[in-house]
Design an enzyme around this catalytic site. Structure first.
Site, mmCIF file in Angstrom:
data_model
loop_
_atom_site.group_PDB
_atom_site.id
_atom_site.type_symbol
_atom_site.label_atom_id
_atom_site.label_comp_id
_atom_site.label_asym_id
_atom_site.label_seq_id
_atom_site.Cartn_x
_atom_site.Cartn_y
_atom_site.Cartn_z
ATOM 1 N N TYR A 12 135.987 79.870 -12.285
ATOM 2 C CA TYR A 12 135.954 81.342 -12.259
ATOM 3 C C TYR A 12 134.628 81.812 -11.676
ATOM 4 O O TYR A 12 134.578 82.716 -10.853
ATOM 5 C CB TYR A 12 136.138 81.910 -13.666
ATOM 6 C CG TYR A 12 136.352 83.404 -13.673
ATOM 7 C CD1 TYR A 12 137.650 83.915 -13.538
ATOM 8 C CD2 TYR A 12 135.301 84.289 -13.791
ATOM 9 C CE1 TYR A 12 137.874 85.280 -13.517
ATOM 10 C CE2 TYR A 12 135.512 85.653 -13.783
ATOM 11 C CZ TYR A 12 136.801 86.142 -13.647
ATOM 12 O OH TYR A 12 137.018 87.499 -13.626
ATOM 13 N N PHE B 24 142.062 102.465 12.697
ATOM 14 C CA PHE B 24 143.152 101.588 12.280
ATOM 15 C C PHE B 24 143.811 102.294 11.081
ATOM 16 O O PHE B 24 143.139 103.034 10.353
ATOM 17 C CB PHE B 24 142.629 100.196 11.907
ATOM 18 C CG PHE B 24 143.743 99.263 11.526
ATOM 19 C CD1 PHE B 24 144.632 98.825 12.489
ATOM 20 C CD2 PHE B 24 143.928 98.861 10.213
ATOM 21 C CE1 PHE B 24 145.692 97.988 12.141
ATOM 22 C CE2 PHE B 24 144.990 98.036 9.866
ATOM 23 C CZ PHE B 24 145.866 97.601 10.840
ATOM 24 N N THR B 25 145.102 102.061 10.884
ATOM 25 C CA THR B 25 145.853 102.826 9.868
ATOM 26 C C THR B 25 145.171 102.831 8.496
ATOM 27 O O THR B 25 144.922 103.895 7.923
ATOM 28 C CB THR B 25 147.279 102.252 9.705
ATOM 29 O OG1 THR B 25 147.168 100.832 9.559
ATOM 30 C CG2 THR B 25 148.151 102.570 10.903
ATOM 31 N N ASP C 258 134.244 96.120 12.353
ATOM 32 C CA ASP C 258 135.512 95.610 11.822
ATOM 33 C C ASP C 258 135.849 94.387 12.670
ATOM 34 O O ASP C 258 136.259 94.514 13.828
ATOM 35 C CB ASP C 258 136.611 96.673 11.920
ATOM 36 C CG ASP C 258 137.956 96.169 11.383
ATOM 37 O OD1 ASP C 258 138.115 94.940 11.227
ATOM 38 O OD2 ASP C 258 138.848 97.004 11.123
ATOM 39 N N LYS D 175 143.740 87.546 9.686
ATOM 40 C CA LYS D 175 143.638 87.347 11.141
ATOM 41 C C LYS D 175 142.431 86.462 11.443
ATOM 42 O O LYS D 175 142.580 85.351 11.905
ATOM 43 C CB LYS D 175 143.525 88.696 11.840
ATOM 44 C CG LYS D 175 144.764 89.550 11.633
ATOM 45 C CD LYS D 175 144.420 90.989 11.400
ATOM 46 C CE LYS D 175 145.617 91.767 10.901
ATOM 47 N NZ LYS D 175 145.259 93.151 10.617
ATOM 48 N N ARG E 227 155.748 101.351 16.965
ATOM 49 C CA ARG E 227 154.431 101.991 16.825
ATOM 50 C C ARG E 227 154.499 103.272 17.639
ATOM 51 O O ARG E 227 154.039 103.368 18.754
ATOM 52 C CB ARG E 227 153.305 101.078 17.346
ATOM 53 C CG ARG E 227 153.077 99.856 16.492
ATOM 54 C CD ARG E 227 152.033 100.092 15.398
ATOM 55 N NE ARG E 227 152.567 100.560 14.157
ATOM 56 C CZ ARG E 227 151.981 100.354 12.975
ATOM 57 N NH1 ARG E 227 150.872 99.673 12.877
ATOM 58 N NH2 ARG E 227 152.491 100.852 11.884
ATOM 59 N N PHE F 239 157.900 104.796 7.968
ATOM 60 C CA PHE F 239 158.277 103.665 8.830
ATOM 61 C C PHE F 239 158.505 102.384 8.046
ATOM 62 O O PHE F 239 159.247 101.509 8.480
ATOM 63 C CB PHE F 239 157.239 103.442 9.935
ATOM 64 C CG PHE F 239 155.871 103.066 9.434
ATOM 65 C CD1 PHE F 239 154.968 104.035 9.059
ATOM 66 C CD2 PHE F 239 155.498 101.733 9.338
ATOM 67 C CE1 PHE F 239 153.704 103.687 8.593
ATOM 68 C CE2 PHE F 239 154.237 101.373 8.882
ATOM 69 C CZ PHE F 239 153.341 102.356 8.494
HETATM 70 C C1 LIG Z 1 144.748 94.083 9.811
HETATM 71 C C2 LIG Z 1 143.568 94.905 10.033
HETATM 72 C C3 LIG Z 1 142.900 95.516 8.955
HETATM 73 C C4 LIG Z 1 143.416 95.437 7.541
HETATM 74 O O1 LIG Z 1 143.446 94.138 7.082
HETATM 75 P P1 LIG Z 1 144.488 93.678 5.925
HETATM 76 O O2 LIG Z 1 144.055 92.302 5.600
HETATM 77 O O3 LIG Z 1 145.854 93.764 6.510
HETATM 78 O O4 LIG Z 1 144.323 94.612 4.792
HETATM 79 C C5 LIG Z 1 141.779 96.265 9.247
HETATM 80 N N1 LIG Z 1 141.343 96.408 10.507
HETATM 81 C C6 LIG Z 1 141.950 95.835 11.562
HETATM 82 C C7 LIG Z 1 141.414 96.026 12.943
HETATM 83 C C8 LIG Z 1 143.092 95.070 11.362
HETATM 84 O O5 LIG Z 1 143.712 94.518 12.422
#
Ligand SMILES: *Cc1c(COP(=O)(O)O)cnc(C)c1O
Length: 482
Positions: free
Chosen positions: A80, A132-133, A223, A266, A389, A455
């Site tokens: 932990y 980004f969303t 980011d 990613k 999109r 969506f």
């Molecule tokens: C996917 C993504 C995020 C969010 O990451 P999650 O792990 O899906 O929460 C933030 N910024 C960018 C540019 C992304 O492609």
């Protein structure tokens, strides 16, 4: 990386790995695909994965892991507190990015939550190349505002500009002057700009943006979720960087930043995320939020097995043969479709191939969700799952009217190292077939429309019998074949 040439001179991307674990795929008949699409409310998010032949919905958390990642997962230290797994991940991040502090989060948006909670107040402005969303959701939730300063080329569907993710630096300076430094706690730079087609920033532009921020004493935040693609594009496209290693480019970028956050769904080819911070003072502002929202400071909501995979995945990201795979396959797809006259966003970016639906289906009004309709048609035509999109992904205006999207796209994401060239060729073939038969494709209308994030859950139906006609044409052209 050694460039491998074919005798024929053809530009063919070559897999720099071999497959050692496989998952069987099924391709339902075209009649069955039409039924599946109907059952899913013409929304590709609602399809059952078992009915999908080629899944190009997203690149998030679906990238193939390497043998070394799998092996590392076996050594995960499930303590932990004080876990050796955490120490390894922290060490790798420090080595690559040169920042002393790391706060773990369960995924990218969780890092965005921590950052927004720390720096955003009502009236705050966050300048960025593009939103980004999830980033925007966290900033606006707390009363802040996003200002997009993308260069003009970034929003044009077709051009040759190599760095469509670049900032317009003059606009950044003007914005800081007009809003004031107090209202601008940080500037966010998004590598591999997701929503405009996975388009990169140049190292030059990154340095110019960060120089302006330093001049005004504003924090710089990267980011880095799609950094791997951006690194590859810098190496390939930026003259001044062509003799640098990926590791050197990574460090040069990170050296410009005060803070860097990422989604390991990613970057790192696994699942997780976190925030790297240069100064102790900024780290202390955020640290206490981690146990509240994420988990203890040595795991932040991640499984230790995934953390081991991220550590190895980050090191593999420094290998050009590894990070070239996504962009090369995407470029092949974009080049082939472009050559066939299919309107796709150019130049090819990372992340996936993006179809410009306003040009593909000019006869379908955006009010009838043309990108959603094309995504449904592509599933019927080939069992291929893409993501809408466009207007469906927007929210209605407060008065209930439609907010038409600036760009109406179908995104065909290419999960890294998952599909082979013949599978990519199959997708190209079905998109071309659909383009030749585009007149058949009609619009969609909502039959169940959720008030938020429609969506994801919304259900739609075709406005006419165009799907039956599409199935009939498929049978006429392909006979008994699937
Ligand atoms: C996917 C993504 C995020 C969010 O990451 P999650 O792990 O899906 O929460 C933030 N910024 C960018 C540019 C992304 O492609």
């Amino acid at each position: 990386m050694s460039q491998i040439k074919f005798m024929s001179g053809e530009n063919i991307p070559l897999e720099m790995h071999k497959v050692r674990i496989v998952q069987k795929l099924c391709l339902p008949t075209v009649e069955q695909r039409q039924k599946n699409m109907e059952a899913a409310g013409n929304n590709t998010f609602l399809l059952q994965n078992k009915d999908v032949f080629i899944d190009m919905l997203t690149d998030s958390g679906v990238n193939a892991m390497s043998d070394n990642q799998q092996a590392a997962m076996l050594q995960a230290d499930d303590a932990y507190a004080g876990s050796a797994t955490f120490t390894r991940l922290e060490g790798k991040l420090r080595e690559l990015f040169g920042m002393d502090y790391y706060l773990p989060t369960h995924q990218g948006r969780a890092a965005e939550n921590i950052l927004a909670e720390t720096y955003v107040k009502p009236g705050t402005v966050i300048p960025m190349n593009y939103h980004f969303t999830t980033t925007k959701a966290h900033i606006t939730r707390l009363g802040g505002r996003v200002e997009e300063l993308i260069c003009d080329e970034g929003l044009e569907s077709f051009n040759d500009y190599p760095f469509k993710g670049n900032f317009n630096v003059d606009k950044l300076r003007a914005l800081i002057e007009s809003e004031g430094v107090e209202k601008t706690p940080f500037v966010r730079l998004e590598a591999g700009t997701n929503l405009i087609g996975g388009q990169p920033l140049s190292l030059r532009n990154i340095k110019d943006v960060c120089a302006v921020c330093r001049e005004y004493g504003i924090l710089t935040v990267l980011d880095a979720s799609l950094l791997q693609d951006n690194l590859y594009f810098i190496k390939q496209r930026e003259e001044a960087c062509k003799d640098m290693t990926i590791r050197q480019i990574t460090r040069e970028i990170a050296d410009q930043m005060d803070i860097l956050y990422f989604s390991a769904r990613k970057l790192g080819f696994a699942r997780g995320g976190g925030i790297c911070i240069r100064s102790e003072a900024e780290c202390l502002k955020m640290k206490e939020l981690i146990p509240v929202y994420e988990g203890f400071l040595t795991y932040g909501g991640m499984s230790v097995r995934e953390m081991e995979a991220v550590t190895v995945g980050l090191e593999e990201t420094m290998d050009e043969d590894v990070i070239s795979q996504g962009p090369q396959f995407i470029r092949y797809m974009v080049d082939e479709l472009h050559a066939a006259g299919v309107p796709v966003i150019t130049p090819a970016g990372g992340l996936g191939c993006h179809i410009d639906v306003k040009q593909f289906l000019p006869h379908v009004p955006q009010e009838q969700y043309s990108a959603g309709a094309l995504a449904a048609a592509l599933y019927i035509a080939g069992g291929i799952r893409g993501m809408e999109r466009g207007t469906m992904s927007e929210q209605r205006e407060p008065d209930g009217s439609e907010h038409l999207a600036a760009m109406e796209l179908v995104r065909l994401a290419v999960p890294r190292r998952v599909y082979t060239l013949s599978q990519v060729k199959y997708v190209i073939d079905r998109v071309k077939w659909l383009y030749e038969n585009r007149e058949i494709v009609g619009g969609l209308k909502f039959i169940e429309e959720p008030a938020v994030l429609r969506f994801f859950f919304g259900r739609l139906a075709p406005v006419s019998d165009w799907q039956e006609k599409l199935v009939a044409k498929f049978r006429a052209d392909f006979g008994e074949s699937l």
